[in-house]
Design a protein around this motif. Structure first.
Motif, short mmCIF file in Angstrom:
data_model
loop_
_atom_site.label_atom_id
_atom_site.label_comp_id
_atom_site.label_asym_id
_atom_site.label_seq_id
_atom_site.Cartn_x
_atom_site.Cartn_y
_atom_site.Cartn_z
N ILE A 76 0.82 -1.21 0.00
CA ILE A 76 0.00 0.00 0.00
C ILE A 76 0.85 1.26 0.00
O ILE A 76 2.00 1.26 0.44
CB ILE A 76 -0.93 0.04 1.24
CG1 ILE A 76 -0.11 -0.03 2.53
CG2 ILE A 76 -1.96 -1.08 1.18
CD1 ILE A 76 -0.94 0.16 3.80
N LEU B 191 -9.30 -2.04 5.29
CA LEU B 191 -8.85 -2.40 3.95
C LEU B 191 -9.50 -3.68 3.44
O LEU B 191 -9.39 -4.01 2.25
CB LEU B 191 -7.33 -2.55 3.92
CG LEU B 191 -6.52 -1.29 4.24
CD1 LEU B 191 -5.03 -1.60 4.23
CD2 LEU B 191 -6.84 -0.18 3.25
N VAL C 265 -4.28 0.61 -2.69
CA VAL C 265 -3.89 -0.80 -2.65
C VAL C 265 -3.14 -1.13 -3.94
O VAL C 265 -3.74 -1.21 -5.02
CB VAL C 265 -5.12 -1.71 -2.49
CG1 VAL C 265 -4.70 -3.18 -2.49
CG2 VAL C 265 -5.88 -1.37 -1.22
#
Length: 404
Positions: free
Chosen positions: A113, A149, A185
């Motif tokens: 990330i 996430l 991401v």
């Protein structure tokens, strides 16, 4: 108690090159604890062709060997649990993670990330990171970051709302504050499932049970190597305290001093891309003070070799060249070198020999010592798992560690 050879001595003597690896120097006669009968350390008969730590005739002229048998020491015995084995296995699975593109982030995934944190719309120090590998569910970042996430897909940008702990010791200005992390991401990876099929395809074993048994044995062997090395080091330090160095052979002091300088130049100055003079200056030494240091370290190394050879003489430890060559081969194989030449090239022939002979003498000290076992948790041993990525130094999003 039989000790397997270990290259820990090599690593320590190299790492401690500026501070010494002998621990202590032998005392002058008044402080020596050599109160028993004199130990015969005269040269072994017909020893010209034997491998020695030091080829010095009439060793007794230069030193008196103190007590080296019956010394007291403590050996750490580590308890290995299923959790310890699983942690090692999971580390291996982590290293074999593969990128996945057909699903969103799940618990246990490794996500790469980029992230930027803001409080009230303003970026704060330590709140930014790039190409950071984060394992979802590891608890590495503050509460809410990792779970925020889950469900994201590769390439997606996500805003994760979190609240910093109060207090937050990494940055007290953020204590208790709400923050938003804008996260991209970059990729999603997942470790393989541990199955008999995976084990058979990726290891020398056929089943999960066999593989885990081998991991347990590996941890036990590694811990035992480490424990016995530190035990032998402690016992050897006692021998140093018990022994008396009457004088150092001047030619050997010069030789060991030069060896020390050569090691500094080849392993440190050259690696740093510096000349020897530049490296010495960068370490805060003048030429004069460095020469004094080098002579001191040369004497420490010589003292260690003198004691090793004295014990070899006292024990009539006769190591032929053929025996020694076999030991070097065994070391190279055990520690994953392509050949003994590769190992010697990495550490230097003298250091390899010094380590092997030191370990042989360490065997004698341990086998003849008064040793007490002390059981400790495996967690106190140095058997770390896989690394979980590199950060650029950002830490504001990471969970603070509180000492218990």
């Amino acid at each position: 108690m039989k000790k397997r050879g270990t290259l820990i001595a090599l690593a320590l003597c190299t790492a401690l090159v500026f501070t010494g690896c002998s621990g202590s120097n032998s005392k002058d006669g008044k402080d020596s604890k050599n109160t028993g009968e004199k130990i015969d350390i005269s040269d072994m008969k017909d020893s010209d062709d034997l491998v020695k730590a030091l080829d010095l005739k009439d060793l007794g002229k230069y030193m008196t060997l103190g007590q080296y048998k019956g010394l007291e020491g403590t050996k750490m015995v580590y308890e290995i649990t299923d959790e310890d084995v699983n942690a090692q296995v999971n580390g291996t699975l982590f290293q074999n993670s593969a990128v996945v593109t057909d699903r969103p982030v799940q618990d246990g995934d490794i996500v790469n990330i980029d992230y930027v944190g803001t409080v009230d719309g303003v970026e704060f120090e330590g709140g930014k990171g790039q190409n950071y590998d984060l394992t979802i569910g590891s608890g590495e970042f503050i509460d809410g970051f990792e779970t925020g996430l889950i469900g994201a897909t590769t390439g997606q940008e996500v805003d994760v709302n979190v609240t910093f702990p109060d207090p937050y010791q990494n940055n007290t200005d953020l204590s208790g504050k709400n923050a938003v992390f804008h996260v991209t991401v970059n990729s999603i990876s997942a470790p393989p499932e541990l199955t008999d099929e995976w084990v058979a395809a990726n290891t020398e074993y056929k089943t999960v049970d066999e593989y885990k048994a081998s991991i347990r044995k590996m941890i036990e062997d590694s811990n035992d190597d480490q424990s016995i090395y530190y035990l032998a080091t402690s016992l050897f330090s006692q021998v140093q305290e018990n022994s008396e160095i009457k004088e150092y052979p001047e030619d050997l002091v010069k030789q060991e001093t030069q060896n020390y300088k050569d090691q500094i130049e080849s392993m440190y100055a050259a690696a740093a891309g510096m000349t020897m003079d530049e490296f010495i200056e960068a370490q805060g030494y003048t030429e004069e003070t460095f020469n004094e240091l080098a002579e001191e370290k040369g004497k420490e190394r010589l003292q260690q070799k003198m004691i090793v050879q004295a014990i070899m003489n006292a024990e009539d430890m006769r190591i032929t060249q053929e025996d020694y060559d076999k030991m070097v081969e065994d070391y190279a194989q055990r520690y994953g070198f392509e050949s003994k030449d590769t190992m010697i090239q990495s550490y230097g022939e003298d250091m390899v020999k010094d380590t092997i002979l030191w370990n042989k003498v360490g065997d004698v000290l341990v086998e003849n010592g008064k040793i007490t076992d002390q059981t400790v948790d495996e967690g106190e041993a140095d058997t770390s798992g896989a690394s979980q990525g590199e950060s650029d130094g950002s830490d504001a999003a990471q969970q603070e560690e509180t000492a218990e």
